[in-house]
Write an enzyme that holds these catalytic residues in place. Structure first.
Site, short mmCIF file in Angstrom:
data_model
loop_
_atom_site.label_atom_id
_atom_site.label_comp_id
_atom_site.label_asym_id
_atom_site.label_seq_id
_atom_site.Cartn_x
_atom_site.Cartn_y
_atom_site.Cartn_z
N ARG A 1 49.80 4.99 76.77
CA ARG A 1 48.68 5.65 76.07
C ARG A 1 49.22 6.75 75.17
NH1 ARG A 1 43.91 6.94 74.43
NH2 ARG A 1 42.84 8.85 74.99
N HIS B 1 42.24 3.70 85.12
CA HIS B 1 43.54 3.62 84.44
C HIS B 1 44.37 2.45 84.95
CE1 HIS B 1 42.07 7.72 84.07
NE2 HIS B 1 42.61 7.68 82.87
#
Length: 754
Positions: A514, A694
């Site tokens: 990310r 996540h």
């Protein structure tokens, strides 16, 4: 005079690492292809750093996911649940990073926490069996030898034993006690192997030393290093600190056997004073962190040279260094073709910071005034305008009551219960929904002026319709519009506020694959027109259920941007707060009943030393949030959301934000926050986050039911909301729909039992 850097960004100039890893995750490439891409990047970075004239070039600063996890894996600190999956080394590594759900088992990922006061997240190593701790990995040696093949005598970088030990989550005291001994032996073996390879320097990063240290902490540090440094032989050890100063231990370090000390002169408020008070050891080298590794503004050579001159009164053995890893800034300004040169000349990303170190070295090594110095000083003349008198006047006119919402929380709760008519354990999501490739390409086409504003809007409206329909079919109680118009929760607002600048390629790693593109706060901030109003009104028109308005709070906008250095953070935040306040009032006037103001990054800039928490941060950060929502009516429900952080020690301050509902990212930390919420009688309604978004894992109804029951055992049922732990933007629709269906089913099942 020589120079050095602590670490370099690993994602690549164009996020090559991110895309290579994601390709592997999608089974579109082999392990060999991924590892080759990673090696190619390392080689490119080393050659770049060497070409820039850096003397101390780091190795082992590269990582496929996280350098704390790398250190844990190097010493075999891997929880049994991952070992039992019987995966190969790479997939076991990624199972710890992302969780695993497949034929070998079903395990959740390691907890994720903020790396000190940055926006980088590290994985918390878990140790349930200290017997297996040993030097079993070889990454640090392999990467040193890779650099050696290029003719580079690199400085391997590793997290120091004290910081690593403090970051590990141990099963119990017995495990911790044994781990201390085993880890020390493993580091000693590491020293031996590095000596065998004839490594000259090893950098041990000990950022934990900049916290408030207890007597026990100092004793532990000394216990580790008195033994460890007896085994260094020919290996030279640099003790590197960053994100603060070493006030609790500096005099002891001067007497230690370290060969060099790395001090941070950017964030280390007392670093210079410590050198002035205690001097510096004759037998040591000072690695002086004077190039800001966290912000993107160009270095003022006059200030740096003045600092060096002062330090030279105490030691001549100085190496010019960065204040911290360059991981926290983008790669290079050379990819910024759209930003006006009057701004761009004042920016220095990672590659440009190498040039600054080279320049400073050259200036210090030359006798007469160097043209490089004159060129640098010219940069700071004729700076583009930053001030806005209207904004200044508005700030000046603020009164005490502008920071307080009335009536009280208790009174509002009763009014809202009557007005909103929500069921027990209301279900909702945090805000964003998956952004598929067509959403991103539609936004890009609009930015590149390839489609009209009408086409862009109609496309997003269709996506919002689909999103509302999905949520209604799933049976959620409070809906969201999905945020398809937003590239990023901070960048989107920055683009619509005056005072911000944006990069094309200013990507920074947040965690794993990310990356975020932080805006630059350049001038005084104001809102010139509504930002989210049209989208929220449209979404609400599609449903009888409540659709939340979704905003980002001022503290998060500040903390996830590159801040100004010419005014205080307090003033900058209050400017942003007034702009978001205008948006809140517009949403309320348009009939939006619930408005969420995310403060995902509230904890982020909390000073690392407790004594500074209030005076330097909380005393203005909490009032800034209050300023945003203090003008709304009692019946309007204000929500906020907070990301990965440890909140237990600031929950009273969070309560003082006076939101009506707060959702936390608590699932990865095993909901440990609940005990503290209960202990302090936290008044705000809470959504602790019942599953981790996540990770690609889909939680079962049973798993979610158990989590909800666990929450109900700690908190009153009237106080609880049920939601995922964060926005769903990065997940795939099939995962999201199944997970949310399971969430609603589990909630309904529990409601029936109550």
């Amino acid at each position: 005079m020589k120079n050095s850097i602590i670490s370099y960004p690993r994602i690549g100039a164009n996020r090559e690492l991110k895309f290579a890893i994601e390709k592997y995750f999608k089974n579109q490439s082999s392990k060999e292809e991924l590892l080759k891409s990673a090696k190619d990047l390392r080689i490119r970075h080393w050659q770049e750093i060497q070409k820039a004239g850096i003397d101390f070039i780091p190795s082992n600063d590269f990582s496929l996911y996280d350098n704390v996890l790398d250190a844990a894996v190097l010493f075999n600190i891997v929880h049994t649940k991952y070992k039992n999956l019987n995966l190969d080394a790479l997939d076991e590594y990624f199972a710890q990073s992302r969780g695993y759900q497949g034929e070998n088992g079903d395990v959740t990922a390691l907890a994720m926490k903020k790396w000190f006061n940055t926006n980088y997240h590290y994985l918390v190593p878990e140790c349930d069996n200290a017997d297996i701790i040993a030097l079993t990995g070889d990454k640090i040696f392999k990467e040193y030898l890779e650099a050696k093949e290029l003719g580079i005598e690199s400085k391997p970088v590793l997290i120091g034993i004290f910081t690593l030990f403090k970051l590990i989550a141990f099963k119990d005291e017995k495990t911790q006690k044994l781990a201390k001994e085993k880890l020390l032996n493993a580091y000693i073996e590491l020293f031996d192997k590095l000596n065998e390879l004839k490594v000259t320097w090893l950098e041990l990063d000990e950022p934990y030393l900049v916290y408030d240290l207890s007597k026990e902490d100092i004793a532990l540090f000394e216990e580790f290093y008195q033994e460890l440094l007896n085994h260094k032989k020919d290996l030279k050890i640099l003790l590197q600190s960053y994100f603060g100063d070493l006030r609790d231990i500096y005099p002891k370090l001067l007497e230690s056997k370290f060969d060099a000390l790395g001090l941070d002169f950017i964030e280390g408020k007392q670093s210079l004073a410590l050198v002035q008070q205690y001097g510096f050891a004759k037998d040591k080298i000072l690695f002086g962190g004077l190039i800001n590794g966290k912000n993107i503004y160009a270095n003022d050579y006059a200030k740096s040279l003045k600092l060096i001159k002062e330090l030279q009164k105490y030691t001549q053995n100085i190496i010019l260094n960065t204040s911290c890893s360059l991981l926290h800034v983008p790669y290079s300004t050379e990819f910024e073709s759209k930003l006006d040169s009057s701004y761009l000349k004042l920016f220095a990303f990672a590659k440009e910071k190498l040039q600054e170190l080279k320049d400073l070295k050259e200036i210090l090594n030359s006798s007469e005034e160097n043209p490089l110095f004159r060129a640098n000083q010219e940069l700071f003349k004729n700076i583009p305008e930053r001030l806005d008198e209207k904004v200044k006047a508005r700030l000046k006119a603020l009164k005490k009551e502008d920071f307080t919402r009335t009536p009280s929380f208790k009174e509002r709760a009763l009014i809202q219960k009557e007005f909103l008519k929500l069921p027990l354990l209301p279900t909702t999501t945090i805000g964003s929904f998956p952004q598929s490739a067509d959403v991103r390409s539609n936004r890009l086409a609009f930015k590149q002026e390839k489609i009209s504003a009408q086409n862009y809007t109609e496309f997003n409206q269709q996506k919002i319709k689909e999103c509302i329909q999905i949520q209604e079919e799933i049976g959620l109680d409070v809906l969201v519009h999905g945020e398809f118009e937003r590239n990023d929760m901070v960048e989107y607002f920055g683009e619509n506020l005056k005072g911000f600048l944006f990069t094309q390629n200013g990507w920074v790693q947040s965690y794993g694959t990310r990356c975020v593109k932080p805006p630059v706060i350049w001038g005084d901030v104001s809102r010139t027109k509504p930002i989210t109003l049209a989208w929220s009104k449209f979404a609400q028109s599609l449903s009888q259920k409540i659709v939340k308005g979704m905003l980002t709070g001022p503290v998060t906008i500040l903390n996830w941007s590159f801040p100004r250095e010419d005014i205080s953070l307090k003033e900058s935040t209050e400017q942003i707060a007034l702009a978001i306040r205008d948006e809140v009032l517009d949403l309320e006037n348009a009939g939006i009943k619930i408005i969420q103001i995310d403060e995902a990054a509230l904890r982020e800039k909390l000073p690392l030393r407790k004594s500074d928490w209030h005076s330097e941060y909380l005393d203005w950060a909490i009032p800034a949030f209050n300023l945003v929502h203090s003008g709304v009516k009692a019946k309007t429900q204000i929500h906020t959301h907070m990301c990965y952080s440890e909140f237990s020690d600031i929950l009273k301050e969070i309560d003082a934000m006076d939101a009506d509902v707060i959702s936390f990212e608590a699932s990865r930390s095993n909901l440990s926050l609940l005990d503290t919420l209960k202990a302090i009688r936290f008044k705000t309604e809470v959504g602790p986050g019942v599953y981790d978004i996540h990770s690609p894992r889909v939680p079962s109804v049973e798993e979610l039911s158990l989590t909800i029951e666990k929450i109900l055992n700690k908190l009153p049922k009237e106080q609880i909301w049920i939601n995922p732990d964060c926005g769903l933007k990065t997940r795939a629709y099939e995962e999201v729909i199944t997970s949310l269906k399971n969430l609603v089913t589990a909630t309904q099942k529990i409601r029936e039992q109550l």
